[in-house]
Design a protein around this motif. Structure first.
Motif, short mmCIF file in Angstrom:
data_model
loop_
_atom_site.label_atom_id
_atom_site.label_comp_id
_atom_site.label_asym_id
_atom_site.label_seq_id
_atom_site.Cartn_x
_atom_site.Cartn_y
_atom_site.Cartn_z
N MET A 175 -22.43 -4.71 -7.37
CA MET A 175 -21.14 -4.14 -7.79
C MET A 175 -20.23 -3.93 -6.57
N MET A 176 -20.78 -3.29 -5.54
CA MET A 176 -19.94 -2.97 -4.38
C MET A 176 -19.55 -4.23 -3.61
N LYS A 177 -20.51 -5.17 -3.48
CA LYS A 177 -20.19 -6.43 -2.78
C LYS A 177 -19.12 -7.18 -3.58
N GLY A 178 -19.25 -7.13 -4.92
CA GLY A 178 -18.27 -7.80 -5.79
C GLY A 178 -16.87 -7.22 -5.60
N LEU A 179 -16.79 -5.88 -5.51
CA LEU A 179 -15.47 -5.26 -5.33
C LEU A 179 -14.89 -5.57 -3.95
N ILE A 180 -15.76 -5.57 -2.93
CA ILE A 180 -15.28 -5.88 -1.57
C ILE A 180 -14.80 -7.34 -1.52
N ASP A 181 -15.59 -8.24 -2.10
CA ASP A 181 -15.20 -9.67 -2.10
C ASP A 181 -13.89 -9.87 -2.86
N LEU A 182 -13.74 -9.16 -3.98
CA LEU A 182 -12.50 -9.28 -4.76
C LEU A 182 -11.32 -8.77 -3.94
N ALA A 183 -11.50 -7.62 -3.29
CA ALA A 183 -10.42 -7.05 -2.46
C ALA A 183 -10.00 -8.05 -1.39
N ARG A 184 -10.99 -8.62 -0.71
CA ARG A 184 -10.68 -9.57 0.38
C ARG A 184 -9.99 -10.81 -0.18
N SER A 185 -10.41 -11.25 -1.39
CA SER A 185 -9.85 -12.49 -1.96
C SER A 185 -8.37 -12.33 -2.32
N ILE A 186 -7.91 -11.09 -2.48
CA ILE A 186 -6.48 -10.91 -2.77
C ILE A 186 -5.75 -10.33 -1.55
N ASP A 187 -6.34 -10.59 -0.37
CA ASP A 187 -5.71 -10.25 0.91
C ASP A 187 -5.59 -8.76 1.19
N ILE A 188 -6.53 -7.99 0.68
CA ILE A 188 -6.60 -6.59 1.11
C ILE A 188 -7.41 -6.58 2.40
N GLU A 189 -6.88 -5.92 3.43
CA GLU A 189 -7.62 -5.86 4.70
C GLU A 189 -8.54 -4.64 4.68
N ILE A 190 -9.69 -4.79 5.31
CA ILE A 190 -10.64 -3.66 5.39
C ILE A 190 -11.05 -3.48 6.85
N ILE A 191 -10.84 -2.26 7.36
CA ILE A 191 -11.31 -1.96 8.72
C ILE A 191 -12.47 -0.98 8.57
N THR A 192 -13.63 -1.32 9.12
CA THR A 192 -14.78 -0.42 9.02
C THR A 192 -15.06 0.23 10.38
N GLY A 193 -15.95 1.20 10.39
CA GLY A 193 -16.34 1.86 11.65
C GLY A 193 -15.22 2.68 12.26
N THR A 194 -14.30 3.15 11.42
CA THR A 194 -13.12 3.86 11.92
C THR A 194 -12.86 5.08 11.04
N GLU A 195 -12.84 6.25 11.68
CA GLU A 195 -12.67 7.48 10.89
C GLU A 195 -11.21 7.94 10.89
N VAL A 196 -10.72 8.29 9.74
CA VAL A 196 -9.39 8.93 9.67
C VAL A 196 -9.60 10.39 10.00
N ILE A 197 -8.89 10.87 11.03
CA ILE A 197 -9.11 12.28 11.41
C ILE A 197 -7.98 13.19 10.94
N ASP A 198 -6.82 12.61 10.64
CA ASP A 198 -5.71 13.43 10.12
C ASP A 198 -4.63 12.51 9.57
N PHE A 199 -3.72 13.09 8.79
CA PHE A 199 -2.58 12.29 8.30
C PHE A 199 -1.43 13.24 8.04
N ILE A 200 -0.20 12.70 8.17
CA ILE A 200 0.96 13.55 7.93
C ILE A 200 2.08 12.73 7.30
N ASP A 201 2.73 13.30 6.31
CA ASP A 201 3.88 12.67 5.68
C ASP A 201 5.11 13.18 6.42
N ASP A 202 5.79 12.30 7.19
CA ASP A 202 6.94 12.79 7.97
C ASP A 202 8.26 12.62 7.21
#
Ligand SMILES: Cc1cc2nc3c(=O)[nH]c(=O)nc-3n(C[C@H](O)[C@H](O)[C@H](O)COP(=O)(O)OP(=O)(O)OC[C@H]3O[C@@H](n4cnc5c(N)ncnc54)[C@H](O)[C@@H]3O)c2cc1C
Length: 374
Positions: A175-202
């Protein structure tokens, strides 16, 4: 510090999703399908998706009789019904998106083992069937006591068996591999090994601060969605989200295994199924609520020993078996058994706290995130 080239080509997106579990992947896919020309990125802290979505038991389920009865004690019946409907709709959506074959969806049905302690719940079978009728157009739960012996369960412990014709099982990895493959096939980029530490709406865009062991980078997006489930409190301390660890063991392959389907015990606290000719068994969080309220991904000797005993005494009492694997994953719970899906600002949505049935409800939440942001 980044270069002009990196600034021009690498850090600006229309939509960024934090977390690559089933909810994050679905939110990204739904967004990209609605906005094919826009740039979509998923940021994941693990090398692999490292939440519950790749660690779960693969039940395509929406609630056992005893669990539904228990929920009705503390949650209004309209909310219980709405959550069950969302889980069921989520499952249909997942099946339509991937196709049953791609993730080994098998409609084998589900069962609940009823011991002496839970016997009173059976009196509520018709009431619950009636309540669920508008969703399923049929009775969900029916007696199946005649199968207790055929599955090899001991009659002195398992007094009754209840069948749920609408339940199924899946291969979680596929299931998860299928969703990842589908995401990639429609040009969604995925960056792994990277933590979001904060976010702000300016006010003009959202700035997302990220880091890994090598660098810190800020990404920029028109809109974002936070889909980090049990890890939500680290980014949003005000949210009512608690981690809950789930532990699982798996046996070696067993010749002529009679058990086929998904099985529940004791209000959802224990669950087992066949995976081919192996048994996967999980649960036992209720043995140490405090200790299991953790994001530490490891098994505990106390719970694994208890699961082994249950396997030996109730599930496979007459079949020699060995344990070939154990693992743990982290779920997210709260004071209410419903996900938190809401906007923090016009540009920031969150979809977290999937509880113990996020495979089911995850696709529905991914869709809801998009309707909030539209
Ligand atoms: C042992 C176990 C058995 C289960 N069995 C079933 C079952 O049979 N059926 C069912 O329906 N459900 C089951 N569940 C529950 C189900 O797996 C979850 O509800 C569902 O996977 C949650 O999906 P999610 O996308 O919300 O979260 P997750 O899959 O937890 O994904 C969140 C992601 O966010 C990432 N992340 C977190 N913080 C950050 C950050 N700051 N920056 C970047 N990335 C971040 C994490 O690494 C993770 O990959 C089970 C869970 C467990 C643990």
């Amino acid at each position: 510090m980044i270069s002009y080239w990196e600034k021009e080509s690498f850090v600006n997106y229309d939509f960024i999703v934090v977390g690559s579990g089933i909810v994050g992947l679905t939110a990204a896919i739904e967004y990209k399908e609605a906005h094919p020309k826009e740039k979509v990125l998923i940021i994941e802290k693990g090398i692999l998706p490292s939440g519950a979505s790749t660690k779960n038991a693969g039940f395509a389920c929406f609630g056992s009789l005893t669990e539904i009865c228990d929920d009705l004690e503390s949650i209004p019946s309209s909310k219980v019904l709405e959550t069950i409907e969302n889980r069921y709709r989520g499952l249909q959506k997942l099946r339509n998106r991937l196709g049953d074959k791609a993730f080994d969806f098998q409609p084998l049905g589900g069962y609940e083992l009823i011991t002496n302690q839970q016997k009173d719940y059976l009196d509520r079978t018709s009431e619950i069937n009636k309540m669920l009728y508008p969703i399923f157009n049929d009775n969900v739960f029916s007696p199946a006591d005649e199968k207790i012996g055929a599955f090899g369960f001991p009659h002195q412990t398992v007094k009754h068996l209840l069948f749920n014709q609408f339940e199924g099982q899946i291969h979680t990895g596929k299931m998860m591999k299928g969703l990842i493959d589908l995401a990639r096939s429609i040009d969604i980029e995925i960056i792994t090994g990277t933590e979001v530490i904060d976010f702000i709406d300016d006010g003009d865009r959202v700035i997302i601060n990220c880091k890994n062991q090598f660098q810190k980078v800020d990404f920029y997006a028109e809109k974002i969605s936070i889909c980090v489930n049990a890890y939500a409190k680290k980014l949003l301390p005000q949210l009512e989200v608690s981690p809950g660890r789930g532990q699982v063991l798996m046996t070696n392959p067993i010749k002529n295994l009679p058990i086929k389907g998904t099985f529940h015990m004791d209000r959802g606290y224990y669950y087992f199924r066949n995976v081919g000719n192996r048994i996967l068994l999980g649960g036992g969080r209720n043995l140490d609520y405090e200790g299991e309220t953790t994001t530490t991904i490891k098994t505990s000797p106390q719970i694994i020993s208890h699961l082994k005993l249950l396997l030996k005494e109730v599930i496979l009492p007459n079949t020699p078996h060995q344990i070939s694997m154990t693992w743990a994953g982290i779920m997210a719970f709260g004071d209410q058994k419903v996900p938190i899906v809401k906007l923090l600002s016009d540009r920031i949505a969150i979809g977290v706290r999937m509880g113990g049935m996020g495979v089911a409800i995850g696709s529905e939440v991914g869709k809801e995130i998009n309707s909030l942001l539209d």
